[in-house]
Design a protein around this motif. Structure first.
Motif, PDB file in Angstrom:
ATOM      1  N   ILE A   8       1.105  -1.027  -0.127  1.00  0.00           N
ATOM      2  CA  ILE A   8       0.014  -0.431   0.265  1.00  0.00           C
ATOM      3  C   ILE A   8       0.990   1.030  -0.215  1.00  0.00           C
ATOM      4  CG2 ILE A   8      -1.172   1.216   1.024  1.00  0.00           C
ATOM      5  CD1 ILE A   8      -2.999  -1.379   1.996  1.00  0.00           C
ATOM      6  N   ILE A   9       2.134   0.985   1.431  1.00  0.00           N
ATOM      7  CA  ILE A   9       2.616   2.240   1.299  1.00  0.00           C
ATOM      8  C   ILE A   9       3.714   2.304  -0.190  1.00  0.00           C
ATOM      9  CG2 ILE A   9       5.287   3.345   2.154  1.00  0.00           C
ATOM     10  CD1 ILE A   9       3.644   2.302   4.829  1.00  0.00           C
ATOM     11  N   ALA A  10       4.427   1.183  -1.071  1.00  0.00           N
ATOM     12  CA  ALA A  10       4.904   1.613  -2.513  1.00  0.00           C
ATOM     13  C   ALA A  10       3.910   2.084  -3.309  1.00  0.00           C
ATOM     14  CB  ALA A  10       5.629   0.190  -2.876  1.00  0.00           C
ATOM     15  N   PHE A  11       2.949   1.867  -3.883  1.00  0.00           N
ATOM     16  CA  PHE A  11       1.989   1.353  -4.488  1.00  0.00           C
ATOM     17  C   PHE A  11       0.967   3.378  -4.666  1.00  0.00           C
ATOM     18  CE2 PHE A  11       1.956  -2.374  -6.261  1.00  0.00           C
ATOM     19  CZ  PHE A  11       2.468  -2.759  -7.340  1.00  0.00           C
ATOM     20  N   ALA A  12       0.470   3.797  -3.389  1.00  0.00           N
ATOM     21  CA  ALA A  12       0.483   5.105  -3.242  1.00  0.00           C
ATOM     22  C   ALA A  12       1.461   6.150  -2.832  1.00  0.00           C
ATOM     23  CB  ALA A  12       0.066   5.175  -1.412  1.00  0.00           C
ATOM     24  N   CYS A  13       2.627   5.900  -2.780  1.00  0.00           N
ATOM     25  CA  CYS A  13       3.496   6.946  -2.654  1.00  0.00           C
ATOM     26  C   CYS A  13       4.161   7.259  -4.847  1.00  0.00           C
ATOM     27  CB  CYS A  13       4.821   6.590  -2.155  1.00  0.00           C
ATOM     28  SG  CYS A  13       4.996   6.702  -0.201  1.00  0.00           S
ATOM     29  N   VAL A  14       4.633   5.741  -4.953  1.00  0.00           N
ATOM     30  CA  VAL A  14       4.036   6.601  -6.999  1.00  0.00           C
ATOM     31  C   VAL A  14       3.141   6.747  -6.904  1.00  0.00           C
ATOM     32  CG1 VAL A  14       4.208   4.726  -8.849  1.00  0.00           C
ATOM     33  CG2 VAL A  14       5.813   4.083  -6.758  1.00  0.00           C
ATOM     34  N   PHE A  15       2.465   5.750  -6.954  1.00  0.00           N
ATOM     35  CA  PHE A  15       0.864   6.840  -7.755  1.00  0.00           C
ATOM     36  C   PHE A  15       0.437   8.090  -7.402  1.00  0.00           C
ATOM     37  CE2 PHE A  15       0.873   2.351  -9.391  1.00  0.00           C
ATOM     38  CZ  PHE A  15       0.465   2.632 -10.467  1.00  0.00           C
ATOM     39  N   GLY A  16       0.355   8.070  -6.443  1.00  0.00           N
ATOM     40  CA  GLY A  16      -0.375   9.561  -5.343  1.00  0.00           C
ATOM     41  C   GLY A  16       1.279  10.735  -6.442  1.00  0.00           C
ATOM     42  N   THR A  17       1.702  10.459  -6.068  1.00  0.00           N
ATOM     43  CA  THR A  17       3.082  11.600  -6.389  1.00  0.00           C
ATOM     44  C   THR A  17       2.844  12.347  -7.786  1.00  0.00           C
ATOM     45  OG1 THR A  17       4.683  10.112  -4.745  1.00  0.00           O
ATOM     46  CG2 THR A  17       5.308  12.361  -6.399  1.00  0.00           C
ATOM     47  N   TYR A  18       2.684  11.053  -8.769  1.00  0.00           N
ATOM     48  CA  TYR A  18       2.618  10.608  -9.830  1.00  0.00           C
ATOM     49  C   TYR A  18       1.358  12.277 -10.712  1.00  0.00           C
ATOM     50  CZ  TYR A  18       0.859  10.307 -15.085  1.00  0.00           C
ATOM     51  OH  TYR A  18       0.122  10.128 -16.269  1.00  0.00           O
TER      52      TYR A  18
END
Length: 286
Positions: A8-18
């Motif tokens: 959740i942290i990995a995907f949230a940071c990647v897509f959230g920052t995008y």
């Protein structure tokens, strides 16, 4: 639970920052199913080609375990050493032949019956009862049994690392499959050069999703899972080493209390019980 949290942290940071940077998540979402089918299908096919059926089955068994808490905790090792103590104490008081019935039929043994969690682990029970049987027979000395134990532990190590190696190869191939998907997207784009720039831009963006997805799956999903399975494998190996060290100490003449102390010392510090903690637990099992 921690595995899910990490994803959740990995995907949230990647897509959230995008998204926060103004990225159009719609382009990624539209391309995702097709890129996932290309990359995932290629990776799955290569995985099947690269591995024997036994490795594929072992990997499928190992994957669900990666999402569960490790069973190799302090409580389990306390139970293991308590079992070893009881068996060795009986052998010391009544002679090695007295444990023959326990070893030959552990399901019917009142000693083994106290430890249902260990009884449920086929590999541990086979390892323990096989070498207790050899000790009872009296045909092998401690050096010969140690060599056999080392060989069996090494074989177990190789078998348990097969899924880790298979997942590692998959992780190494995923970025390349991402490039393949991206190249196919570019080829598709080049066939539509007459389209308006806005359409071509969206097509190129969709193609680049393949490269992004291959790298993300490799280093945020598959490789971390392989690393987690490897750590769990190391924990499992400590159980065999604990049995080996304890039994060899007993064969060399040490009393059961000292023998299990030898076994306690080979455990990782995070799972190793204290001396008094082990002593109290063993006494409580009598």
């Amino acid at each position: 639970m921690l595995v899910i949290l990490g994803f959740i942290i990995a995907f949230a940071c990647v897509f959230g920052t995008y998204v926060l940077h103004g990225g159009n998540i719609g382009v990624v979402a539209k391309a995702l199913p097709f890129e996932m089918l290309t990359i995932g299908g290629a990776a799955l096919g290569a995985f099947i080609v690269a591995n024997q059926p036994k490795v594929i089955k072992a990997t499928l068994r190992a994957l669900p375990a990666a999402f569960k808490s490790s069973k190799y905790n302090k409580e389990r090792f306390l139970e293991l050493m308590a079992l070893l103590y009881e068996i060795l104490q009986k052998a010391r008081k009544e002679g090695l032949m007295s444990v023959e019935s326990d070893v030959e039929a552990p399901q019917e043994s009142p000693i083994f019956a106290k430890y249902p969690n260990l009884m449920a682990d086929v590999h541990v029970m086979e390892f323990l009862t096989d070498y207790l049987r050899m000790m009872v027979s009296g045909n092998l000395n401690s050096h010969e049994i140690e060599a056999l134990m080392d060989s069996e532990i090494e074989t177990h190590h190789q078998e348990s690392h097969a899924p880790i190696a298979a997942l590692g190869r998959m992780a190494g191939g995923l970025p390349a499959f991402g490039i393949v998907a991206a190249v196919l997207g570019v080829v598709n784009t080049m066939g539509s050069v007459g389209q308006p720039p806005s359409v071509l831009g969206a097509m190129i963006g969709s193609a680049l999703v393949g490269t992004f997805l291959g790298i993300l799956l490799a280093y945020a999903v598959v490789e971390p899972i392989a690393g987690l399975i490897e750590q769990q494998t190391q924990d499992a190996a400590k159980e065999f080493e604990c049995i080996k060290t304890t039994l060899l100490a007993s064969m060399q003449g040490y009393n059961p209390s000292t023998a299990i102390e030898f076994g306690r010392k080979v455990l990782f510090s995070t799972e190793r019980p204290g001396f008094l903690e082990l002593e109290n637990h063993v006494k409580g099992k009598k």
